[in-house]
Design a protein around this motif. Sequence first.
Motif, mmCIF file in Angstrom:
data_model
loop_
_atom_site.group_PDB
_atom_site.id
_atom_site.type_symbol
_atom_site.label_atom_id
_atom_site.label_comp_id
_atom_site.label_asym_id
_atom_site.label_seq_id
_atom_site.Cartn_x
_atom_site.Cartn_y
_atom_site.Cartn_z
ATOM 1 N N GLN A 177 0.866 -1.197 0.000
ATOM 2 C CA GLN A 177 0.000 0.000 0.000
ATOM 3 C C GLN A 177 0.890 1.230 0.000
ATOM 4 N N ILE A 178 0.417 2.301 -0.642
ATOM 5 C CA ILE A 178 1.209 3.535 -0.652
ATOM 6 C C ILE A 178 0.307 4.698 -0.288
ATOM 7 N N LYS A 179 0.876 5.633 0.439
ATOM 8 C CA LYS A 179 0.141 6.874 0.709
ATOM 9 C C LYS A 179 1.148 7.976 0.999
ATOM 10 N N ARG A 180 0.646 9.209 1.020
ATOM 11 C CA ARG A 180 1.474 10.331 1.459
ATOM 12 C C ARG A 180 0.884 10.802 2.775
ATOM 13 N N VAL A 181 1.741 11.098 3.724
ATOM 14 C CA VAL A 181 1.248 11.607 5.003
ATOM 15 C C VAL A 181 1.995 12.873 5.376
ATOM 16 N N SER A 182 1.339 13.713 6.175
ATOM 17 C CA SER A 182 1.961 14.956 6.617
ATOM 18 C C SER A 182 1.361 15.349 7.956
ATOM 19 N N ALA A 230 5.044 -8.826 13.050
ATOM 20 C CA ALA A 230 5.781 -9.964 12.487
ATOM 21 C C ALA A 230 5.729 -9.980 10.959
ATOM 22 N N ASP A 231 4.621 -9.495 10.397
ATOM 23 C CA ASP A 231 4.446 -9.620 8.947
ATOM 24 C C ASP A 231 4.497 -8.303 8.193
ATOM 25 N N THR A 232 4.616 -7.173 8.894
ATOM 26 C CA THR A 232 4.441 -5.887 8.221
ATOM 27 C C THR A 232 5.599 -4.929 8.446
ATOM 28 N N TYR A 233 5.999 -4.278 7.358
ATOM 29 C CA TYR A 233 7.016 -3.229 7.433
ATOM 30 C C TYR A 233 6.435 -1.931 6.894
ATOM 31 N N LYS A 234 6.940 -0.805 7.387
ATOM 32 C CA LYS A 234 6.613 0.483 6.765
ATOM 33 C C LYS A 234 7.908 1.119 6.286
ATOM 34 N N ARG A 278 7.955 18.428 4.208
ATOM 35 C CA ARG A 278 6.533 18.494 3.887
ATOM 36 C C ARG A 278 5.771 17.296 4.417
ATOM 37 N N GLY A 279 6.458 16.124 4.457
ATOM 38 C CA GLY A 279 5.804 14.893 4.908
ATOM 39 C C GLY A 279 6.604 13.699 4.433
ATOM 40 N N ALA A 280 5.914 12.606 4.180
ATOM 41 C CA ALA A 280 6.623 11.414 3.707
ATOM 42 C C ALA A 280 5.705 10.549 2.865
ATOM 43 N N VAL A 281 6.342 9.798 1.987
ATOM 44 C CA VAL A 281 5.608 8.722 1.313
ATOM 45 C C VAL A 281 5.755 7.515 2.234
ATOM 46 N N VAL A 282 4.650 6.845 2.501
ATOM 47 C CA VAL A 282 4.719 5.631 3.327
ATOM 48 C C VAL A 282 4.281 4.438 2.487
ATOM 49 N N VAL A 283 5.174 3.468 2.374
ATOM 50 C CA VAL A 283 4.826 2.233 1.664
ATOM 51 C C VAL A 283 4.701 1.141 2.728
ATOM 52 N N THR A 284 3.519 0.583 2.842
ATOM 53 C CA THR A 284 3.299 -0.497 3.816
ATOM 54 C C THR A 284 3.420 -1.826 3.074
ATOM 55 N N ILE A 285 4.311 -2.679 3.575
ATOM 56 C CA ILE A 285 4.610 -3.924 2.866
ATOM 57 C C ILE A 285 4.318 -5.109 3.784
ATOM 58 N N LYS A 286 3.411 -5.949 3.307
ATOM 59 C CA LYS A 286 3.099 -7.173 4.090
ATOM 60 C C LYS A 286 3.811 -8.353 3.451
ATOM 61 N N LYS A 287 4.385 -9.192 4.274
ATOM 62 C CA LYS A 287 5.123 -10.361 3.763
ATOM 63 C C LYS A 287 4.246 -11.249 2.922
#
Length: 192
Positions: free
Chosen positions: A87-92, A133-137, A183-192
């Motif tokens: 998943q991808i999003k921008r947050v600020s 255990a299964d998720t990284y950001k 300004r913020g960050a792009v957050v990529v949430t990665i599930k195994k």
Amino acid sequence: MRFFRHIVLTSLSASLLLANPYESKEEEIKSVIATGQKASSALLGELGGNLKKELEKGGALGAAKFCSHSAFELTQSVAAKQGQGVQIKRVSLKNRNAANAPLKDEAIVLESLEKLHVEGVMLPEYLVKQVDADTYKFYKPMLINKEVCLKCHGVVTDAALKAELHSTYPTDKAMGYKSGDLRGAVVVTIKK
Ligand code: HEC
């Protein structure tokens, strides 16, 4: 008998090698970083390209309307192309769109980055946090790195643009930035 013992020992050490937690963890993190970099670059490329095109076509007002209508959907469509579990999003911390507000764990990272940034520490290209255990950001910090950002995130003087932004985002916090601000960050949430 000795022959069999040898086989048993060899296969035992081979499976131990395969199960080496450090080695597999390192591989896992490498793959998280590769996925995060690919996804965040795809998103920034897509948004940047569209912003440039829309600014040329319709000026800041036209481009702002485009961003309002399409930035969020564009983000979703880039995410869909990255495969399952990404998943991808921008947050600020000072978000314009309420949907881009950070979650609690993300706000902690943004606040830390902000503290370092105002102290003059050069920010890393990315950060990775294992959430469970299964998720990284994967975080990619975003700065106000172009003059053009200020048209819509600086002190907005154009009355029509100001009115447009205000009517679409009554709780807009994304103004008053200066060149070089975080300004913020792009957050990529990665599930195994
Ligand atoms: C033409 C106006 C315009 C320009 C120029 C512009 N933005 Fe934005 N920006 C917007 C709008 C509108 C949104 C809300 C989009 C949405 O609904 O997701 C937004 C949202 C964002 C967000 C998501 C967080 C939030 O506040 O909702 C980030 C990060 C961001 N912009 C960074 C930048 C950067 C960096 C630049 C310069 C490269 C830039 N913007 C240039 C209009 C603009």
